[in-house]
Design a protein around this motif. Structure first.
Motif, PDB file in Angstrom:
ATOM      1  N   MET A   1       0.709  -1.439   0.147  1.00  0.00           N
ATOM      2  CA  MET A   1      -0.272   0.065  -0.045  1.00  0.00           C
ATOM      3  C   MET A   1       0.664   1.197  -0.417  1.00  0.00           C
ATOM      4  N   ALA A   2      -0.159   2.192  -0.427  1.00  0.00           N
ATOM      5  CA  ALA A   2       1.590   3.465  -1.401  1.00  0.00           C
ATOM      6  C   ALA A   2       0.685   4.358  -0.485  1.00  0.00           C
ATOM      7  N   PHE A   3       1.845   5.190   0.785  1.00  0.00           N
ATOM      8  CA  PHE A   3       1.186   6.529   1.700  1.00  0.00           C
ATOM      9  C   PHE A   3       1.467   7.393   1.162  1.00  0.00           C
ATOM     10  N   ARG A   4       0.936   8.889   1.149  1.00  0.00           N
ATOM     11  CA  ARG A   4       1.376  10.434   0.822  1.00  0.00           C
ATOM     12  C   ARG A   4       1.838  10.543   2.013  1.00  0.00           C
ATOM     13  N   LEU A   5       3.520  11.155   1.218  1.00  0.00           N
ATOM     14  CA  LEU A   5       4.576  11.799   1.695  1.00  0.00           C
ATOM     15  C   LEU A   5       3.543  12.822   1.983  1.00  0.00           C
ATOM     16  N   PRO A   6       3.408  13.987   3.544  1.00  0.00           N
ATOM     17  CA  PRO A   6       3.253  15.778   3.621  1.00  0.00           C
ATOM     18  C   PRO A   6       3.894  16.265   3.169  1.00  0.00           C
ATOM     19  N   LEU A   7       3.561  17.391   2.489  1.00  0.00           N
ATOM     20  CA  LEU A   7       4.319  18.166   2.262  1.00  0.00           C
ATOM     21  C   LEU A   7       4.174  19.205   3.385  1.00  0.00           C
ATOM     22  N   PRO A   8       5.518  19.841   3.083  1.00  0.00           N
ATOM     23  CA  PRO A   8       6.245  20.847   3.936  1.00  0.00           C
ATOM     24  C   PRO A   8       5.413  21.360   4.658  1.00  0.00           C
ATOM     25  N   THR A  42      -8.173   7.863   1.209  1.00  0.00           N
ATOM     26  CA  THR A  42      -8.197   6.142   0.891  1.00  0.00           C
ATOM     27  C   THR A  42      -7.473   5.499   1.781  1.00  0.00           C
ATOM     28  N   ALA A  43      -8.122   4.079   1.871  1.00  0.00           N
ATOM     29  CA  ALA A  43      -7.267   3.539   2.550  1.00  0.00           C
ATOM     30  C   ALA A  43      -7.269   2.059   1.942  1.00  0.00           C
ATOM     31  N   GLU A  44      -6.847   1.295   1.809  1.00  0.00           N
ATOM     32  CA  GLU A  44      -6.888   0.184   0.568  1.00  0.00           C
ATOM     33  C   GLU A  44      -5.788  -1.180   0.919  1.00  0.00           C
ATOM     34  N   ARG A  45      -6.306  -2.653   0.502  1.00  0.00           N
ATOM     35  CA  ARG A  45      -5.176  -3.509   0.859  1.00  0.00           C
ATOM     36  C   ARG A  45      -6.252  -4.269   0.265  1.00  0.00           C
ATOM     37  N   ASP A  46      -4.926  -5.141  -0.283  1.00  0.00           N
ATOM     38  CA  ASP A  46      -4.817  -6.217  -1.027  1.00  0.00           C
ATOM     39  C   ASP A  46      -4.868  -7.381  -0.592  1.00  0.00           C
ATOM     40  N   VAL A  47      -6.172  -8.088  -0.714  1.00  0.00           N
ATOM     41  CA  VAL A  47      -5.918  -9.635   0.157  1.00  0.00           C
ATOM     42  C   VAL A  47      -6.451 -10.765  -0.720  1.00  0.00           C
ATOM     43  N   GLN A 165     -12.891  -3.604   5.536  1.00  0.00           N
ATOM     44  CA  GLN A 165     -13.867  -2.279   5.033  1.00  0.00           C
ATOM     45  C   GLN A 165     -13.998  -1.607   6.887  1.00  0.00           C
ATOM     46  N   ASP A 166     -14.419  -2.582   7.854  1.00  0.00           N
ATOM     47  CA  ASP A 166     -14.153  -2.058   9.229  1.00  0.00           C
ATOM     48  C   ASP A 166     -12.634  -1.552   9.797  1.00  0.00           C
ATOM     49  N   GLU A 167     -11.518  -1.852   9.138  1.00  0.00           N
ATOM     50  CA  GLU A 167     -10.586  -1.389   9.699  1.00  0.00           C
ATOM     51  C   GLU A 167     -10.004  -0.417   8.363  1.00  0.00           C
ATOM     52  N   LEU A 168     -10.347  -0.710   7.608  1.00  0.00           N
ATOM     53  CA  LEU A 168     -10.118   0.426   6.767  1.00  0.00           C
ATOM     54  C   LEU A 168     -10.613   1.981   7.224  1.00  0.00           C
ATOM     55  N   THR A 169     -11.546   1.634   7.241  1.00  0.00           N
ATOM     56  CA  THR A 169     -12.146   2.985   7.907  1.00  0.00           C
ATOM     57  C   THR A 169     -11.139   3.320   8.907  1.00  0.00           C
ATOM     58  N   ALA A 170     -11.345   2.961   9.871  1.00  0.00           N
ATOM     59  CA  ALA A 170     -10.876   2.945  11.263  1.00  0.00           C
ATOM     60  C   ALA A 170      -9.570   3.791  10.169  1.00  0.00           C
ATOM     61  N   GLU A 171      -9.002   3.059  10.092  1.00  0.00           N
ATOM     62  CA  GLU A 171      -7.827   3.671   9.858  1.00  0.00           C
ATOM     63  C   GLU A 171      -7.796   5.109   8.227  1.00  0.00           C
ATOM     64  N   ALA A 172      -8.181   5.368   7.583  1.00  0.00           N
ATOM     65  CA  ALA A 172      -9.239   6.322   6.604  1.00  0.00           C
ATOM     66  C   ALA A 172      -9.876   7.375   7.346  1.00  0.00           C
ATOM     67  N   LEU A 173     -10.099   7.314   8.772  1.00  0.00           N
ATOM     68  CA  LEU A 173     -10.347   8.646   9.646  1.00  0.00           C
ATOM     69  C   LEU A 173      -9.877   9.072  10.297  1.00  0.00           C
ATOM     70  N   GLN A 174      -8.421   8.420  10.887  1.00  0.00           N
ATOM     71  CA  GLN A 174      -6.918   8.688  11.566  1.00  0.00           C
ATOM     72  C   GLN A 174      -6.240   9.632  10.614  1.00  0.00           C
ATOM     73  N   ARG A 175      -5.983   9.178   9.077  1.00  0.00           N
ATOM     74  CA  ARG A 175      -5.664   9.804   8.052  1.00  0.00           C
ATOM     75  C   ARG A 175      -5.806  11.175   8.026  1.00  0.00           C
ATOM     76  N   LEU A 176      -7.446  11.079   8.204  1.00  0.00           N
ATOM     77  CA  LEU A 176      -7.846  12.263   7.316  1.00  0.00           C
ATOM     78  C   LEU A 176      -7.962  12.988   8.503  1.00  0.00           C
ATOM     79  N   GLU A 177      -7.915  12.777   9.689  1.00  0.00           N
ATOM     80  CA  GLU A 177      -8.048  13.613  10.732  1.00  0.00           C
ATOM     81  C   GLU A 177      -6.786  14.520  11.308  1.00  0.00           C
ATOM     82  N   ALA A 178      -5.394  13.406  10.833  1.00  0.00           N
ATOM     83  CA  ALA A 178      -3.800  13.703  10.801  1.00  0.00           C
ATOM     84  C   ALA A 178      -3.956  14.658   9.521  1.00  0.00           C
ATOM     85  N   ARG A 179      -4.017  14.862   8.550  1.00  0.00           N
ATOM     86  CA  ARG A 179      -4.202  15.298   7.709  1.00  0.00           C
ATOM     87  C   ARG A 179      -4.692  16.929   7.793  1.00  0.00           C
ATOM     88  N   ALA A 180      -6.666  16.661   8.242  1.00  0.00           N
ATOM     89  CA  ALA A 180      -6.717  18.024   8.444  1.00  0.00           C
ATOM     90  C   ALA A 180      -5.637  18.725   9.827  1.00  0.00           C
TER      91      ALA A 180
END
Length: 246
Positions: A1-8, A42-47, A165-180
């Motif tokens: 899974m690829a993660f976006r690096l935060p901009l300075p 977006t949070a993704e996982r290959d299964v 989806q339950d796991e990915l939802t929690a992950e995506a929400l955490q990343r969304l708040e961190a970006r905010a």
């Protein structure tokens, strides 16, 4: 899974200010000093999918519609009994009967009748299992009984999808708040909660592993083999972050 690096921080502030459509002035009910920031993650996982699915076709042609239909009915009755005896999940598909008129030969000898019109009856059968070996064995047996294999592939079951989806939802929400919070800091504001949050999720549909073959080819085919590839389960979240002055 690829993660976006935060901009300075400075670059992020410039990017956010340049994208005017991503920020909005407060609407009714929001504090006067609030700024709304639109974000998505977006949070993704290959299964490896846990279910294998095959679609077969019983197909018979005859000069008489009743003969073709009776033959298809008998073939489907036998196929359903065989699949259920092996503990497979089964469902029947659409049933159709139609007439085909063969082209008239160009050099037909005088007094020779042209090929008779044929009635074709057909119905599909879907078999599903979480046991690869059992399903492939059943498909091979049904092929030997005259059914045509139209499609064979793997899919993610509803249970597997919901769990991920339950796991990915929690992950995506955490990343969304961190970006905010990072965006607020770059703009010299503070994150003060959400005005709106939306969640969407799904499975990237796989390509079928096997497509229909001509009947004469299928008659000589060996029982099928299959290997599961990975599929992507994803969840996308979006929201309007409330940013306020410190």
């Amino acid at each position: 899974m690829a993660f976006r690096l935060p901009l300075p921080s400075a670059a992020l502030a410039i990017a956010l200010l340049a994208a005017g459509c991503a920020m909005a002035q407060p609407q009714g009910g929001q504090p006067a000093d609030a700024t709304l920031l639109n974000l998505s993650e977006t949070a993704e996982r290959d299964v490896t999918p846990d279910t294998i699915r095959a679609r077969l076709l019983a197909q018979v042609s005859s000069e008489q519609a009743a003969v073709a239909q009776n033959a298809v009915n008998a073939a489907m009755t036998k196929a359903l009994a065989k699949a259920r005896a092996l503990g497979l999940e089964v469902e029947t598909g659409g049933y159709s009967t139609y007439q085909e008129t063969p082209p008239r030969p160009q050099n037909l000898p005088p007094g020779t009748k042209p090929p008779a019109a044929q009635w074709r009856a057909q119905q599909s059968l879907v078999v599903i299992s979480k046991d690869d070996a059992k399903l492939l064995e059943a498909v091979g047996a049904l092929q030997n009984d005259g059914l045509l294999l139209q499609e064979l592939g793997y899919t993610v079951s509803r249970e597997q999808q919901r769990s991920l989806q339950d796991e990915l939802t929690a992950e995506a929400l955490q990343r969304l708040e961190a970006r905010a919070k990072k965006a607020a800091a770059a703009l010299h504001l503070r994150f003060d909660g959400w005005a709106r949050v939306g969640i969407n999720g799904g499975v990237v549909p796989p390509q079928p592993m096997f497509k229909a073959m001509r009947a004469e080819t299928m008659a000589a085919a060996a029982p099928p083999v299959a290997a599961a590839g990975e599929q992507t389960v994803s969840v996308n979240v979006s929201g309007e972050a409330i940013l306020r002055r410190d």
